[in-house]
Design an enzyme around this catalytic site. Structure first.
Site, PDB file in Angstrom:
ATOM      1  N   SER A 402       0.769  -1.204  -0.023  1.00 47.45           N
ATOM      2  CA  SER A 402      -0.025   0.086  -0.015  1.00 47.45           C
ATOM      3  C   SER A 402       0.753   1.272  -0.074  1.00 47.45           C
ATOM      4  CB  SER A 402      -0.718   0.126   1.255  1.00 47.45           C
ATOM      5  OG  SER A 402      -1.469  -1.116   1.272  1.00 47.45           O
ATOM      6  N   GLU A 435      -4.933  -0.528  -8.671  1.00 49.57           N
ATOM      7  CA  GLU A 435      -3.720   0.307  -9.266  1.00 49.57           C
ATOM      8  C   GLU A 435      -2.678  -0.610  -9.777  1.00 49.57           C
ATOM      9  OE1 GLU A 435      -4.344   4.183  -6.430  1.00 49.57           O
ATOM     10  OE2 GLU A 435      -3.454   2.506  -5.371  1.00 49.57           O
ATOM     11  N   ASN A 473      -4.551   6.239  -1.920  1.00 47.71           N
ATOM     12  CA  ASN A 473      -4.194   6.331  -0.510  1.00 47.71           C
ATOM     13  C   ASN A 473      -3.628   7.624  -0.330  1.00 47.71           C
ATOM     14  OD1 ASN A 473      -5.142   3.848   0.301  1.00 47.71           O
ATOM     15  ND2 ASN A 473      -3.177   2.598   0.103  1.00 47.71           N
TER      16      ASN A 473
HETATM   17  N1  LIG Z   1      -5.602  -5.148   4.455  1.00 48.74           N
HETATM   18  C1  LIG Z   1      -5.804  -4.229   3.542  1.00 48.74           C
HETATM   19  O1  LIG Z   1      -6.948  -3.608   3.431  1.00 48.74           O
HETATM   20  C2  LIG Z   1      -4.957  -3.980   2.360  1.00 48.74           C
HETATM   21  C3  LIG Z   1      -5.169  -3.156   1.245  1.00 48.74           C
HETATM   22  C4  LIG Z   1      -4.436  -3.137   0.207  1.00 48.74           C
HETATM   23  C5  LIG Z   1      -2.970  -3.560   0.020  1.00 48.74           C
HETATM   24  N2  LIG Z   1      -2.658  -4.132   1.545  1.00 48.74           N
HETATM   25  C6  LIG Z   1      -1.405  -4.552   1.397  1.00 48.74           C
HETATM   26  O2  LIG Z   1      -1.128  -5.993   1.347  1.00 48.74           O
HETATM   27  C7  LIG Z   1      -0.377  -6.792   1.983  1.00 48.74           C
HETATM   28  C8  LIG Z   1      -0.975  -7.893   2.814  1.00 48.74           C
HETATM   29  O3  LIG Z   1      -1.772  -7.095   3.991  1.00 48.74           O
HETATM   30  P1  LIG Z   1      -2.869  -7.989   4.781  1.00 48.74           P
HETATM   31  O4  LIG Z   1      -3.836  -7.245   5.130  1.00 48.74           O
HETATM   32  O5  LIG Z   1      -3.463  -9.239   3.768  1.00 48.74           O
HETATM   33  O6  LIG Z   1      -2.115  -8.638   5.842  1.00 48.74           O
HETATM   34  P2  LIG Z   1      -2.306 -10.058   6.671  1.00 48.74           P
HETATM   35  O7  LIG Z   1      -1.401  -9.698   7.846  1.00 48.74           O
HETATM   36  O8  LIG Z   1      -3.652 -10.445   6.587  1.00 48.74           O
HETATM   37  O9  LIG Z   1      -1.493 -11.193   5.899  1.00 48.74           O
HETATM   38  C9  LIG Z   1      -0.202 -11.270   5.714  1.00 48.74           C
HETATM   39  C10 LIG Z   1       0.388 -12.919   5.605  1.00 48.74           C
HETATM   40  O10 LIG Z   1       1.551 -12.726   5.145  1.00 48.74           O
HETATM   41  C11 LIG Z   1       2.158 -13.817   5.438  1.00 48.74           C
HETATM   42  N3  LIG Z   1       3.571 -13.599   5.458  1.00 48.74           N
HETATM   43  C12 LIG Z   1       4.196 -12.707   6.151  1.00 48.74           C
HETATM   44  N4  LIG Z   1       5.575 -12.783   5.710  1.00 48.74           N
HETATM   45  C13 LIG Z   1       5.671 -13.833   4.880  1.00 48.74           C
HETATM   46  C14 LIG Z   1       6.776 -14.439   4.076  1.00 48.74           C
HETATM   47  N5  LIG Z   1       7.883 -13.969   4.304  1.00 48.74           N
HETATM   48  N6  LIG Z   1       6.444 -15.694   3.443  1.00 48.74           N
HETATM   49  C15 LIG Z   1       5.085 -16.077   3.262  1.00 48.74           C
HETATM   50  N7  LIG Z   1       4.146 -15.590   4.092  1.00 48.74           N
HETATM   51  C16 LIG Z   1       4.295 -14.471   4.595  1.00 48.74           C
HETATM   52  C17 LIG Z   1       1.521 -14.204   6.979  1.00 48.74           C
HETATM   53  O11 LIG Z   1       1.816 -15.265   7.566  1.00 48.74           O
HETATM   54  C18 LIG Z   1       0.011 -13.489   6.719  1.00 48.74           C
HETATM   55  O12 LIG Z   1      -0.646 -14.688   6.600  1.00 48.74           O
HETATM   56  C19 LIG Z   1       0.290  -5.486   2.841  1.00 48.74           C
HETATM   57  O13 LIG Z   1       1.536  -5.182   1.858  1.00 48.74           O
HETATM   58  C20 LIG Z   1      -0.638  -4.423   2.773  1.00 48.74           C
HETATM   59  O14 LIG Z   1      -0.070  -3.280   3.098  1.00 48.74           O
HETATM   60  C21 LIG Z   1      -3.631  -4.286   2.243  1.00 48.74           C
END
Ligand SMILES: NC(=O)c1ccc[n+]([C@@H]2O[C@H](COP(=O)([O-])OP(=O)(O)OC[C@H]3O[C@@H](n4cnc5c(N)ncnc54)[C@H](O)[C@@H]3O)[C@@H](O)[C@H]2O)c1
Length: 682
Positions: A402, A435, A473
């Site tokens: 993000s 995006e 964002n």
């Molecule tokens: N949640 C939102 O609203 C949102 C929206 C857009 C973008 N994002 C971006 O998406 C990404 C994920 O966000 P999320 O909310 O799904 O997070 P989350 O915490 O729900 O999930 C992250 C997952 O990644 C896994 N993980 C972490 N490091 C790892 C690795 N090295 N290898 C394999 N698995 C690994 C964790 O076990 C976890 O299951 C972030 O970069 C976030 O900024 C989030």
């Protein structure tokens, strides 16, 4: 006859072919040609019936919206439909592909409607700020009844042939080719226009429920209310009077501000789809998709990719998260099957394409790997190295970050040209906006491949250059900051939320913050504290809430308290806010809802102008699409860039000076004249 209408004959049947490429819109030439053709058919005594049919895929995909901003050149559609209805011989509509809006209204004026299997019918005018203006509100209820007509017209939904047949919107579905089927039908057809008698009133209680639902889904927009009123008039007002009234309302709505704004968005989407010419730009073949991170985003992205027919592997470091992810995916599918959004057979086929794994070997055959792991630069960089040690040199690697700098992520890559940003919105299986981010080294082929992939998901890709927060964002952060400043200056969270919701957003910024969790932004503020200009105004109200463990809904309290599940004004928060103003010596003043909304719109426009000047995006319309499809900006307002292009420039400059003065150090002034300039060339 005009060049878009061909008059052919097969024995005693006239075949009137609509040929207006690329999509067969009902433009002037089609209307005029149809009118001439119907007159010719009526006069030719050797012909017994006529079939109207589209040359290629579509019958008539809808009216030509480009004609709608100015007076319409006659013949207008109602005149063509009247000629068909009054023609003494039967005229059959053989409809295929998109048969929408004016296209379906024309079919309603015919003596029967025969559909090809690929037909999509609907009256989507309300989604464009108007209502069916060529008899749709009067004829459809006479064909399928009041309640179903309210549902079809007020939702603007598109119905597949089978659904339309079930509702009675078409009389038959062709087996095999539509043309010979329709000609056979026409040979024995008799004149049978829709009855003009009043429609029998339906059970008030049932109808009330349908109306309430339609109004809610249609956000109580004026065109939805008018459509309901006119549909109901079929039970109380004679046909000709109500038809004339429908036309009058349509003409007024057609040139109203809301219709202009919605047409702007329609054209913005059409042009966004062409941001990359995929016919001429080479793209990599993508079949196998690996998603790394089985959390919130990874799960949603996996469902979106499965839905589009990709082979999907979800990889996570945690086995238990993978198990949870699988059960969430199953749940989503179960709900969609139960709601009829997907067939059980497709559910089986798609879920068979899913694999869950914690082995690096899944990277070996991947065409595209999308990382959705923790928002941490080092963690993401380590993953890139891990992937590249296993994956093929051709594999695209996309980050769903993000806020992290895509170029910094790509710094550790041995093939930075393969690294791209694909930023989904939550929930990724539902939100259309994505995006697609161009890093400094991303190759054109990789960008085009990512763009094409997102289109295959059925989503709306918006291109942008790598930069903090990309488009959405970044604008959202500026907007939220100004709302926080207003808290210090005199407004309370519920006053701001109510003003923003009154403008048309689903939720105000503080309600959104409470829903997504205040701790996320808090962690980011702490991580970026050293980068902040110490002289810039910093609002510590959200920090104080987080220090008190008020993270929002999930902890039962944030900007509001949720003791009873519903947001309630909390005197503790009011106290924190009043003290914050007092500590800074700010004299609190009242804000009217209009002042709040204007400050928010101006802030968004200012940030949008900066994005355009920095080249993060080159297209002002894309900014509107992002804010509408990702952040709940009310679409009938056209988006912040559209809004700015409609304001008096001197007034905008004056307001911008006030905004700059109120914000103080750190305010970056955008050149607001850009919207007027770009709107002229759009
Ligand atoms: N949640 C939102 O609203 C949102 C929206 C857009 C973008 N994002 C971006 O998406 C990404 C994920 O966000 P999320 O909310 O799904 O997070 P989350 O915490 O729900 O999930 C992250 C997952 O990644 C896994 N993980 C972490 N490091 C790892 C690795 N090295 N290898 C394999 N698995 C690994 C964790 O076990 C976890 O299951 C972030 O970069 C976030 O900024 C989030």
């Amino acid at each position: 006859m005009t060049e878009t209408i061909h008059f052919e004959t097969e024995g005693s049947i006239a075949v009137i072919v609509i040929d207006n490429p690329p999509v067969n819109t009902g433009s002037w030439s089609v209307r005029k040609g149809l009118l001439d053709a119907v007159e010719k058919f009526a006069q030719d005594e050797t012909l017994t019936a006529a079939v109207i049919i589209g040359k290629d895929k579509n019958f008539i995909s809808g009216s030509d919206l480009k004609e709608f901003g100015k007076p319409i050149t006659p013949p207008e559609l109602p005149q063509v439909i009247k000629a068909i209805e009054e023609c003494p011989k039967p005229v059959i509509a053989a409809i295929s592909g998109a048969t929408l809006g004016g296209g379906y209204e024309l079919a309603l004026g015919c003596d029967a409607r025969l559909a090809a299997a690929n037909t999509l019918v609907g009256l989507p005018e309300v989604t464009l700020g108007m209502l069916p203006g060529a008899g749709g509100t009067q004829r459809l209820p006479r064909l399928i009844g009041l309640g179903p007509s309210i549902e079809v017209i007020c939702s603007g939904k598109r119905l597949k042939a089978a659904e339309a047949f079930k509702l009675g919107m078409v009389e038959a579905i062709a087996e095999g080719d539509l043309r010979p089927f329709a000609i056979e039908y026409a040979k024995t057809a008799v004149k049978n226009p829709l009855s003009k008698k009043m429609v029998a009133a339906e059970l008030a209680e049932e109808l009330d429920g349908i109306i309430k639902k339609a109004l809610k889904a249609g956000k109580n927009r004026p065109q939805v209310k008018e459509a309901i009123r006119l549909i109901q008039a079929t039970a109380t007002v004679d046909f000709e009077t109500a038809l004339a009234e429908e036309r009058e309302v349509f003409q007024k709505l057609r040139v109203g501000e809301e219709a202009f704004a919605l047409r702007h968005l329609f054209f913005a989407e059409t042009s966004a789809k062409k941001a990359i010419n995929l016919k001429e730009t080479p793209v990599k073949a993508i079949n196998n998709v690996v998603i790394v991170g089985a959390g919130t985003m990874g799960t949603g992205i996996a469902v979106a990719a499965l839905r589009a027919g990709f082979k999907v592997a979800v990889y996570d470091q945690s086995k238990s998260v993978l198990v949870q992810c699988k059960s969430k995916i199953d749940d989503i599918y179960e709900k969609d099957v139960a709601a009829g959004r997907i067939k059980p057979s497709d559910q089986l086929i798609q879920l068979e394409q899913l694999e869950l794994s914690d082995h690096d070997s899944v990277f070996e055959n991947a065409d595209l790997i999308i990382e959705a792991i923790f928002e941490n630069l080092t963690v993401k960089q380590n993953l890139i190295k891990q992937i590249e040690s296993v994956a093929s040199p051709n594999t695209l690697i996309a980050s769903n970050t993000s806020y992290i700098d895509l170029d910094e992520i790509a710094e550790v890559s041995i093939r930075p040209e393969n690294i791209v940003g694909i930023h989904f919105f939550n929930p990724a299986n539902i939100m259309r906006l994505v995006e697609v981010i161009h890093g400094n080294n991303t190759s054109q082929e990789v960008i085009a491949s990512a763009f094409a992939f997102v289109q295959k998901l059925g989503k709306l890709p918006i291109l942008c250059k790598n930069s903090f927060g990309f488009i959405g964002n970044r604008i959202y952060a500026a907007y939220r900051y100004q709302c926080e400043l207003m808290l210090e200056e005199g407004a309370l969270p519920h006053e701001i939320d109510q003003a923003i919701e009154g403008f048309g957003f689903n939720m105000g910024p503080f309600a959104v913050g409470d829903l997504s969790g205040l701790d996320i932004a808090w962690n980011m503020r702490k991580a970026n504290a050293s980068k902040r200009d110490p002289k810039a105004r910093y609002v510590d109200i959200p920090d104080q809430l987080c220090e008190a463990q008020r993270f929002g809904r999930k902890t039962g309290a944030g900007y509001y308290s949720y003791a009873n599940g519903k947001p309630e004004i909390d005197p503790i928060v009011t106290d924190i806010i009043l003290k914050a103003s007092a500590t800074k010596g700010i004299e609190r003043k009242n804000f009217t809802p209009e002042q709040i909304v204007e400050r928010v719109l101006l802030t968004m426009a200012n940030e949008a102008a900066l994005l355009l000047a920095e080249g993060v995006t080159l297209r002002m319309n894309d900014i509107d699409l992002v804010m509408i499809n990702g952040f709940g900006f009310p679409k009938w307002e056209g988006g912040p860039a559209y809004w700015a292009s409609k304001q008096d420039l001197n007034y905008l400059y004056k307001q911008q000076e006030i905004l700059e003065h109120n914000t103080g150090i750190g305010f970056n002034k955008g050149d607001l004249s850009i919207f007027h300039k770009l709107a002229k060339t759009a």
